[in-house]
Design a protein around this motif. Structure first.
Motif, PDB file in Angstrom:
ATOM      1  N   ASP A   1      32.455  30.832  33.819  1.00  0.00           N
ATOM      2  CA  ASP A   1      32.850  32.184  33.418  1.00  0.00           C
ATOM      3  C   ASP A   1      33.364  32.986  34.612  1.00  0.00           C
ATOM      4  O   ASP A   1      34.386  33.677  34.512  1.00  0.00           O
ATOM      5  CB  ASP A   1      31.673  32.922  32.775  1.00  0.00           C
ATOM      6  N   ALA A   2      32.675  32.892  35.741  1.00  0.00           N
ATOM      7  CA  ALA A   2      33.093  33.617  36.945  1.00  0.00           C
ATOM      8  C   ALA A   2      34.456  33.114  37.433  1.00  0.00           C
ATOM      9  O   ALA A   2      35.305  33.901  37.868  1.00  0.00           O
ATOM     10  CB  ALA A   2      32.044  33.470  38.042  1.00  0.00           C
ATOM     11  N   THR A   3      34.677  31.806  37.340  1.00  0.00           N
ATOM     12  CA  THR A   3      35.957  31.225  37.738  1.00  0.00           C
ATOM     13  C   THR A   3      37.083  31.747  36.850  1.00  0.00           C
ATOM     14  O   THR A   3      38.148  32.136  37.339  1.00  0.00           O
ATOM     15  CB  THR A   3      35.901  29.693  37.682  1.00  0.00           C
ATOM     16  N   LEU A   4      36.845  31.771  35.534  1.00  0.00           N
ATOM     17  CA  LEU A   4      37.867  32.274  34.615  1.00  0.00           C
ATOM     18  C   LEU A   4      38.182  33.745  34.862  1.00  0.00           C
ATOM     19  O   LEU A   4      39.348  34.155  34.787  1.00  0.00           O
ATOM     20  CB  LEU A   4      37.422  32.064  33.164  1.00  0.00           C
ATOM     21  N   LEU A   5      37.164  34.539  35.169  1.00  0.00           N
ATOM     22  CA  LEU A   5      37.408  35.951  35.479  1.00  0.00           C
ATOM     23  C   LEU A   5      38.301  36.105  36.714  1.00  0.00           C
ATOM     24  O   LEU A   5      39.206  36.945  36.739  1.00  0.00           O
ATOM     25  CB  LEU A   5      36.092  36.686  35.699  1.00  0.00           C
ATOM     26  N   ALA A   6      38.055  35.301  37.738  1.00  0.00           N
ATOM     27  CA  ALA A   6      38.866  35.364  38.960  1.00  0.00           C
ATOM     28  C   ALA A   6      40.305  34.930  38.676  1.00  0.00           C
ATOM     29  O   ALA A   6      41.260  35.552  39.151  1.00  0.00           O
ATOM     30  CB  ALA A   6      38.250  34.494  40.049  1.00  0.00           C
ATOM     31  N   ILE A   7      40.470  33.884  37.877  1.00  0.00           N
ATOM     32  CA  ILE A   7      41.817  33.410  37.527  1.00  0.00           C
ATOM     33  C   ILE A   7      42.556  34.469  36.717  1.00  0.00           C
ATOM     34  O   ILE A   7      43.720  34.779  36.987  1.00  0.00           O
ATOM     35  CB  ILE A   7      41.738  32.082  36.764  1.00  0.00           C
ATOM     36  N   ARG A   8      41.889  35.061  35.729  1.00  0.00           N
ATOM     37  CA  ARG A   8      42.526  36.093  34.894  1.00  0.00           C
ATOM     38  C   ARG A   8      42.924  37.314  35.729  1.00  0.00           C
ATOM     39  O   ARG A   8      43.984  37.908  35.499  1.00  0.00           O
ATOM     40  CB  ARG A   8      41.615  36.519  33.748  1.00  0.00           C
ATOM     41  N   ALA A   9      42.110  37.678  36.695  1.00  0.00           N
ATOM     42  CA  ALA A   9      42.438  38.811  37.567  1.00  0.00           C
ATOM     43  C   ALA A   9      43.692  38.515  38.389  1.00  0.00           C
ATOM     44  O   ALA A   9      44.539  39.396  38.581  1.00  0.00           O
ATOM     45  CB  ALA A   9      41.267  39.140  38.483  1.00  0.00           C
ATOM     46  N   GLN A  10      43.823  37.276  38.854  1.00  0.00           N
ATOM     47  CA  GLN A  10      45.005  36.894  39.624  1.00  0.00           C
ATOM     48  C   GLN A  10      46.251  36.875  38.739  1.00  0.00           C
ATOM     49  O   GLN A  10      47.333  37.314  39.155  1.00  0.00           O
ATOM     50  CB  GLN A  10      44.793  35.517  40.263  1.00  0.00           C
ATOM     51  N   GLU A  11      46.099  36.383  37.505  1.00  0.00           N
ATOM     52  CA  GLU A  11      47.220  36.404  36.563  1.00  0.00           C
ATOM     53  C   GLU A  11      47.639  37.837  36.264  1.00  0.00           C
ATOM     54  O   GLU A  11      48.835  38.158  36.266  1.00  0.00           O
ATOM     55  CB  GLU A  11      46.839  35.689  35.272  1.00  0.00           C
ATOM     56  N   PHE A  12      46.665  38.711  36.019  1.00  0.00           N
ATOM     57  CA  PHE A  12      46.943  40.118  35.724  1.00  0.00           C
ATOM     58  C   PHE A  12      47.663  40.791  36.886  1.00  0.00           C
ATOM     59  O   PHE A  12      48.537  41.634  36.686  1.00  0.00           O
ATOM     60  CB  PHE A  12      45.640  40.849  35.397  1.00  0.00           C
ATOM     61  N   ALA A  13      47.300  40.415  38.106  1.00  0.00           N
ATOM     62  CA  ALA A  13      47.929  40.995  39.299  1.00  0.00           C
ATOM     63  C   ALA A  13      49.339  40.454  39.520  1.00  0.00           C
ATOM     64  O   ALA A  13      50.086  40.970  40.344  1.00  0.00           O
ATOM     65  CB  ALA A  13      47.071  40.724  40.533  1.00  0.00           C
ATOM     66  N   GLY A  14      49.712  39.398  38.787  1.00  0.00           N
ATOM     67  CA  GLY A  14      51.061  38.853  38.905  1.00  0.00           C
ATOM     68  C   GLY A  14      51.252  37.879  40.047  1.00  0.00           C
ATOM     69  O   GLY A  14      52.382  37.648  40.481  1.00  0.00           O
ATOM     70  N   LEU A  15      50.167  37.299  40.546  1.00  0.00           N
ATOM     71  CA  LEU A  15      50.310  36.322  41.629  1.00  0.00           C
ATOM     72  C   LEU A  15      51.078  35.099  41.141  1.00  0.00           C
ATOM     73  O   LEU A  15      50.949  34.686  39.986  1.00  0.00           O
ATOM     74  CB  LEU A  15      48.933  35.903  42.154  1.00  0.00           C
ATOM     75  N   ASP A  16      51.857  34.513  42.020  1.00  0.00           N
ATOM     76  CA  ASP A  16      52.647  33.335  41.673  1.00  0.00           C
ATOM     77  C   ASP A  16      51.837  32.052  41.800  1.00  0.00           C
ATOM     78  O   ASP A  16      52.055  31.096  41.066  1.00  0.00           O
ATOM     79  CB  ASP A  16      53.884  33.247  42.581  1.00  0.00           C
ATOM     80  N   ILE A  17      50.948  32.017  42.775  1.00  0.00           N
ATOM     81  CA  ILE A  17      50.141  30.815  43.040  1.00  0.00           C
ATOM     82  C   ILE A  17      48.683  31.187  42.808  1.00  0.00           C
ATOM     83  O   ILE A  17      48.096  31.946  43.574  1.00  0.00           O
ATOM     84  CB  ILE A  17      50.357  30.308  44.483  1.00  0.00           C
ATOM     85  N   ILE A  18      48.105  30.656  41.744  1.00  0.00           N
ATOM     86  CA  ILE A  18      46.731  30.961  41.349  1.00  0.00           C
ATOM     87  C   ILE A  18      45.795  29.954  42.003  1.00  0.00           C
ATOM     88  O   ILE A  18      46.115  28.767  42.088  1.00  0.00           O
ATOM     89  CB  ILE A  18      46.571  30.880  39.812  1.00  0.00           C
ATOM     90  N   ASN A  19      44.625  30.428  42.469  1.00  0.00           N
ATOM     91  CA  ASN A  19      43.649  29.493  43.030  1.00  0.00           C
ATOM     92  C   ASN A  19      42.258  29.864  42.538  1.00  0.00           C
ATOM     93  O   ASN A  19      42.047  30.920  41.964  1.00  0.00           O
ATOM     94  CB  ASN A  19      43.728  29.428  44.552  1.00  0.00           C
ATOM     95  N   ARG A  20      41.299  28.985  42.753  1.00  0.00           N
ATOM     96  CA  ARG A  20      39.943  29.175  42.222  1.00  0.00           C
ATOM     97  C   ARG A  20      38.965  29.688  43.269  1.00  0.00           C
ATOM     98  O   ARG A  20      37.784  29.719  43.050  1.00  0.00           O
ATOM     99  CB  ARG A  20      39.427  27.886  41.612  1.00  0.00           C
ATOM    100  N   ARG A  21      39.375  30.070  44.413  1.00  0.00           N
ATOM    101  CA  ARG A  21      38.469  30.512  45.462  1.00  0.00           C
ATOM    102  C   ARG A  21      38.161  31.940  45.306  1.00  0.00           C
ATOM    103  O   ARG A  21      38.158  32.895  45.418  1.00  0.00           O
ATOM    104  CB  ARG A  21      39.037  30.223  46.837  1.00  0.00           C
TER     105      ARG A  21
END
Length: 72
Positions: free
Chosen positions: A52-72
């Motif tokens: 769940d925490a990983t998905l939240l971080a990924i969704r935040a990066q997508e929302f911010a419009g990042l081109d390269i998403i990572n799980r860190r």
């Protein structure tokens, strides 16, 4: 459209309060995030809590419009 400069995240997201026991973490130096005793979730829910925490971080990066998403 070609990207002039692809964007990504550098560093780590803070772990959510429901995942990590901040009181225990504060007493350790250097902090060890892989130490099971620092987890706030019960053992049987830990895998799901981490997912769940990983998905939240990924969704935040997508929302911010990042081109390269990572799980860190």
């Amino acid at each position: 459209m070609d990207m002039l400069l692809p964007t990504t995240l550098v560093g780590s997201y803070a772990q959510p309060d429901w995942l990590i026991d901040r009181g225990k973490l504060a007493g350790r130096f250097p902090p060890r995030v892989r130490a099971r005793e620092l987890c706030a979730s019960r053992a049987e829910y830990l895998d799901q809590a981490q997912d769940d925490a990983t998905l939240l971080a990924i969704r935040a990066q997508e929302f911010a419009g990042l081109d390269i998403i990572n799980r860190r």
